[in-house]
Design a protein around this motif. Structure first.
Motif, PDB file in Angstrom:
ATOM      1  N   CYS A  11      17.999   5.822 -23.746  1.00 60.05           N
ATOM      2  CA  CYS A  11      18.401   6.189 -22.391  1.00 60.05           C
ATOM      3  C   CYS A  11      18.637   7.692 -22.322  1.00 60.05           C
ATOM      4  CB  CYS A  11      19.680   5.445 -22.018  1.00 60.05           C
ATOM      5  SG  CYS A  11      20.421   6.025 -20.467  1.00 60.05           S
ATOM      6  N   CYS A  14      22.786   7.996 -21.740  1.00 61.26           N
ATOM      7  CA  CYS A  14      23.799   7.537 -22.694  1.00 61.26           C
ATOM      8  C   CYS A  14      23.258   7.274 -24.096  1.00 61.26           C
ATOM      9  CB  CYS A  14      24.522   6.302 -22.137  1.00 61.26           C
ATOM     10  SG  CYS A  14      23.567   4.787 -22.231  1.00 61.26           S
ATOM     11  N   CYS A  54      18.585   0.815 -18.296  1.00 60.15           N
ATOM     12  CA  CYS A  54      19.505   0.870 -19.440  1.00 60.15           C
ATOM     13  C   CYS A  54      20.573  -0.213 -19.273  1.00 60.15           C
ATOM     14  CB  CYS A  54      20.157   2.244 -19.517  1.00 60.15           C
ATOM     15  SG  CYS A  54      21.451   2.340 -20.773  1.00 60.15           S
ATOM     16  N   CYS A  57      24.383   1.815 -18.973  1.00 64.03           N
ATOM     17  CA  CYS A  57      24.772   2.637 -17.818  1.00 64.03           C
ATOM     18  C   CYS A  57      23.967   2.295 -16.561  1.00 64.03           C
ATOM     19  CB  CYS A  57      24.626   4.121 -18.145  1.00 64.03           C
ATOM     20  SG  CYS A  57      22.922   4.670 -18.294  1.00 64.03           S
TER      21      CYS A  57
HETATM   22 ZN   LIG Z   1      22.144   4.483 -20.392  1.00 65.37          ZN
END
Ligand SMILES: [Zn+2]
Length: 416
Positions: A11, A14, A54, A57
Motif C-alpha cells: 500500500c 501504510c 488496502c 487503510c
Molecule cells: Zn493501506
C-alpha cells in the motif's frame, strides 16, 4: 473476496501488502498516447489496469507500472481548454480569498498549477502566487502569462527548498493532483512543511464513493494511481500532522470532494458539522469493510455485458454507431469492453490536436465534429458522459435524421 496472486506491492500509504482486487480492467495503453497514422503498424505498450484496495487503510490504488516522468513531464492536457473548468476555479478563487481573508502579504501556492488557469485569478486580486508544475511545456505557458512557476515535482524536498528561501504559504491548493501522486506520503509531508502556521490546504479529487455508486470505472486509468474516500484521506493527512476540518461536495468529474486541512495544533478552525456528517455517511456505506469493495468488480463486468449486448443488437439491425469525444475515460471504456471499429466507425473531437490520429489501443479514427453531418449515424456514443448535457445540446442536429445519443455510464442508456 479473491486473493490476487500476482502482486507483491505494498500500500502506498501504510505499507500493507496488497492482496485484494478492487477491479481488474485488463491491459490498456496509456490513455493520452494517441496514435498517428504512420505508427498504426508499430508495437504499442499496454500496461495492466489492476486496482487494489488496502485491507488496513482502505486506500484504493493502482500498482505503479509507468514512471510518473513518462506520463507527466510532457503532458497534452491544458486546463485552460475546458471553459467550465476555468469558471469553476475562478469561483473557487473568489470564495477562498474571502474565506481566508488573503491579502497582498499572503502567499498562495498551487501544486500542479498547469498553465496558470487558477493562479491568474489570485494575481488579479494582487495576492502573491507561486505555481509548481512538473510538465515543462505546460509550465512554460504559465510563465509566458506572467504566472511565477517552478518546473518541479512537489514533495518533501521541494517543500524544504521553499522554506529555506523563506517561502511558506497561507493557502496551498491543488485540484486533480492527489490521485496522480506516486509518492503519497512524500507529497502530504511536503504540504505540512510548506504550510504557514495558521494556513490552510485545499485539495480536490474525485470521490471514491461516487465512483462506486455511479459505476464510473472508466475514470480509472494509469495516470490515476489512487482513488480516495474521505475516510482514507483523513488518515493519510493525520499521519503527517494535518487535520481535515471541512469538506465540500462538488459536481465536477462526476462527483468530487474539496477537502480543507490545517495543522493539527491549530485549534482556531474547528471540525465542521458537514465534515462529521460525510464521515457518518461513508461509514454507513461500509467504507471500512472489504465486502463493500468486493461488489464493484461484478458491477463493472455487468456494465460491459450490457453495453456489448446493446451494440451487437444495433449492428445486427444494420445501425451506424459512432463516438463523441476522445477523453481518457473513453479509452479505458473502449479498451476494457473491446469496442473497436467493428462497433464504432469513428469518433469526433473538438481538439484539433487529435484530428487524423487514432485512439490508443482500439485505433478508432478521430475526426472533427462536422463529420457527424456527413455520416448521419443512428447512434452517437458519448464518451465524456460527465459533459453529456452540453454535448447533447451542441450536437442536437443529429435528430434531423433520427439520430440518438447513447450514454455508457452508469449503464447504457438511449437519449432520443
Ligand atoms: Zn493501506
Amino acid at each position: 473476496m479473491q486473493e490476487a496472486n500476482s502482486t507483491t506491492s505494498a500500500c502506498m500509504f501504510c505499507g500493507t501488502r496488497l492482496r485484494h482486487t478492487f477491479v481488474d480492467l485488463g491491459m490498456s495503453p496509456l490513455c493520452e498516447s494517441f496514435v498517428p497514422r504512420e505508427k498504426l503498424n508499430h508495437m504499442e505498450p499496454f500496461y495492466p489496469l489492476h486496482v487494489y484496495v488496502c485491507e488496513k487503510c482502505f486506500l484504493v490504488q493502482l500498482e505503479e507500472y509507468v514512471s510518473p516522468e513518462e506520463i507527466f513531464t510532457e503532458y497534452a492536457y491544458f486546463s485552460s481548454f475546458a471553459d467550465s473548468w476555468v469558471e469553476h476555479m475562478r469561483r473557487y478563487a473568489d470564495m477562498i480569498s474571502d474565506r481566508l481573508a488573503l491579502t497582498r502579504t499572503s502567499l498562495v501556492l498551487e501544486v500542479a498549477s498547469n498553465d496558470g488557469y487558477l493562479l491568474q485569478h489570485f494575481m488579479r486580486k494582487g495576492i502573491p502566487v507561486l505555481g509548481i508544475e512538473p510538465a515543462a511545456n505546460v509550465a512554460k505557458v504559465a510563465v509566458e502569462k506572467g504566472v511565477p512557476t517552478l518546473v518541479k515535482f512537489f514533495g518533501e524536498r521541494t517543500a524544504r527548498e521553499l522554506v529555506a528561501e523563506g517561502k511558506q504559504a497561507d493557502l496551498v491548493c491543488g485540484a486533480n493532483v492527489l490521485a496522480q501522486v506516486p509518492k503519497l506520503n512524500d507529497f502530504v509531508k511536503g504540504l505540512k512543511i510548506v504550510l504557514k502556521p495558521g494556513g490552510v490546504v485545499t485539495i480536490e479529487f474525485p470521490h471514491l464513493m461516487k465512483l462506486m455508486a455511479e459505476n464510473q470505472f472508466d475514470t480509472i486509468y494509469h495516470e490515476h494511481f489512487s482513488y480516495f474516500s474521505w475516510y482514507a484521506a483523513k488518515q493519510i493527512f493525520a499521519a503527517h500532522g494535518l487535520t481535515l476540518f471541512d469538506v465540500e461536495e462538488l459536481p465536477t468529474h462526476g462527483g468530487s470532494l474539496r477537502i480543507y486541512a490545517r495543522h493539527q495544533e491549530d485549534e482556531t478552525r474547528p471540525v465542521t458539522e458537514r465534515a462529521r456528517e460525510l464521515m457518518r455517511r461513508e461509514l454507513a456505506a461500509g467504507v471500512d469493510r472489504l465486502e463493500t469493495y468486493a461488489h464493484f468488480a461484478e458491477q463493472v463486468k455487468e456494465t460491459k455485458r450490457k453495453l456489448l449486448e446493446f451494440l451487437i443488437a444495433a449492428k445486427r439491425a444494420g445501425k451506424k454507431v459512432v463516438g463523441y469525444g476522445a477523453p481518457g475515460k473513453g479509452n479505458t471504456l473502449l479498451n476494457y469492453c473491446g469496442i473497436r471499429t467493428d462497433f464504432l466507425d469513428f469518433t469526433v473531437d473538438r481538439n484539433t490536436y487529435k484530428h487524423g490520429k487514432f485512439l490508443p489501443g482500439t485505433h478508432v479514427p478521430i475526426h472533427p465534429p462536422e463529420e457527424l453531418r456527413r455520416a448521419r449515424p443512428d447512434y452517437v456514443l458519448i464518451l465524456p458522459w460527465n459533459l453529456k448535457d452540453e454535448i447533447v445540446e451542441q450536437v442536437s442536429y443529429i435528430r434531423e435524421w433520427g439520430g440518438k445519443f447513447l450514454i455508457p455510464i452508469p449503464e447504457v442508456t438511449v437519449i432520443d
